[in-house]
Design an enzyme around this catalytic site. Structure first.
Site, PDB file in Angstrom:
ATOM      1  N   ASN A  42       3.953  28.568  64.229  1.00  0.00           N
ATOM      2  CA  ASN A  42       4.898  27.788  65.015  1.00  0.00           C
ATOM      3  C   ASN A  42       4.740  28.125  66.496  1.00  0.00           C
ATOM      4  O   ASN A  42       4.425  29.248  66.864  1.00  0.00           O
ATOM      5  CB  ASN A  42       6.342  27.993  64.531  1.00  0.00           C
ATOM      6  CG  ASN A  42       6.825  29.421  64.524  1.00  0.00           C
ATOM      7  OD1 ASN A  42       6.117  30.334  64.119  1.00  0.00           O
ATOM      8  ND2 ASN A  42       8.060  29.629  64.949  1.00  0.00           N
ATOM      9  N   GLU A  44       7.015  27.517  69.777  1.00  0.00           N
ATOM     10  CA  GLU A  44       8.292  27.058  70.306  1.00  0.00           C
ATOM     11  C   GLU A  44       8.167  26.606  71.751  1.00  0.00           C
ATOM     12  O   GLU A  44       7.187  26.915  72.438  1.00  0.00           O
ATOM     13  CB  GLU A  44       9.339  28.169  70.205  1.00  0.00           C
ATOM     14  CG  GLU A  44       9.724  28.482  68.786  1.00  0.00           C
ATOM     15  CD  GLU A  44      10.819  29.521  68.679  1.00  0.00           C
ATOM     16  OE1 GLU A  44      11.341  29.668  67.564  1.00  0.00           O
ATOM     17  OE2 GLU A  44      11.149  30.203  69.674  1.00  0.00           O
ATOM     18  N   CYS A  53       5.863  23.017  64.295  1.00  0.00           N
ATOM     19  CA  CYS A  53       5.903  23.928  63.150  1.00  0.00           C
ATOM     20  C   CYS A  53       4.503  24.395  62.764  1.00  0.00           C
ATOM     21  O   CYS A  53       3.502  23.739  63.065  1.00  0.00           O
ATOM     22  CB  CYS A  53       6.552  23.234  61.959  1.00  0.00           C
ATOM     23  SG  CYS A  53       8.238  22.683  62.248  1.00  0.00           S
ATOM     24  N   GLU A  55       3.095  24.392  59.852  1.00  0.00           N
ATOM     25  CA  GLU A  55       2.436  23.471  58.931  1.00  0.00           C
ATOM     26  C   GLU A  55       1.742  22.339  59.687  1.00  0.00           C
ATOM     27  O   GLU A  55       0.596  22.000  59.403  1.00  0.00           O
ATOM     28  CB  GLU A  55       3.457  22.856  57.958  1.00  0.00           C
ATOM     29  CG  GLU A  55       4.184  23.879  57.114  1.00  0.00           C
ATOM     30  CD  GLU A  55       5.489  24.387  57.718  1.00  0.00           C
ATOM     31  OE1 GLU A  55       6.410  24.680  56.953  1.00  0.00           O
ATOM     32  OE2 GLU A  55       5.580  24.516  58.965  1.00  0.00           O
ATOM     33  N   CYS A  86      10.047  21.876  56.848  1.00  0.00           N
ATOM     34  CA  CYS A  86      11.108  20.961  57.275  1.00  0.00           C
ATOM     35  C   CYS A  86      10.752  19.544  56.815  1.00  0.00           C
ATOM     36  O   CYS A  86       9.650  19.283  56.318  1.00  0.00           O
ATOM     37  CB  CYS A  86      11.276  21.024  58.797  1.00  0.00           C
ATOM     38  SG  CYS A  86       9.952  20.222  59.736  1.00  0.00           S
ATOM     39  N   CYS A  89       7.588  18.053  58.444  1.00  0.00           N
ATOM     40  CA  CYS A  89       6.364  18.657  57.899  1.00  0.00           C
ATOM     41  C   CYS A  89       6.079  18.160  56.489  1.00  0.00           C
ATOM     42  O   CYS A  89       4.928  17.927  56.126  1.00  0.00           O
ATOM     43  CB  CYS A  89       6.469  20.179  57.920  1.00  0.00           C
ATOM     44  SG  CYS A  89       6.324  20.861  59.584  1.00  0.00           S
TER      45      CYS A  89
END
Length: 130
Positions: A42, A44, A53, A55, A86, A89
């Site tokens: 990830n 940010e 993310c 993924e 999420c 994803c």
């Protein structure tokens, strides 16, 4: 590749996460049908909405290398607990591996494997646009 080998690669990717705001690091290892593994973490952003993310990082890396068919993804988190993908994803994964598997890792509970369709039972496909 075994689930444990894929989890190990996801753990390594997690150490590269950029998570100065949440301090919640996530790593992913995506197994392509041709046997190659693409990792992601990830990343940010102070605006939060621009965060990507782990993924989707792995999928983006793979697609940018011309790979579009995947079998499985392993996901780990710095919390030591399961970290399921999420919703965004899940949909991105469904685009490239609708029959794929998702492996989650918990330090206390071990691994769990799910069919992606268990996590996203009515995923949206290109055929649905027609």
């Amino acid at each position: 590749m075994t689930n444990q080998e894929l989890i190990a690669k996801a753990k390594e990717a997690m150490t590269k996460a950029y998570a100065p705001y949440s301090h919640f690091q996530v790593g992913a290892a995506l197994l392509a049908k041709d046997g190659r593994v693409f990792t992601g973490c990830n990343v940010e952003n102070a605006t939060y909405g621009a965060t990507i993310c782990a993924e989707r990082t792995a999928v983006t890396k793979a697609v940018s290398e011309g790979v579009r068919e995947f079998e499985k993804i392993a996901i780990v988190a710095s919390s030591g607990d399961y970290a399921a993908p999420c919703g965004i994803c899940r949909q991105v994964l469904f685009e490239f591996m609708p029959e794929g598997k998702v492996v989650l890792w918990s330090e206390l509970e071990g691994e769990k494997e799910f069919a992606l369709t268990e996590l996203l039972p009515f995923g949206f496909r290109g055929e649905d646009i027609k």
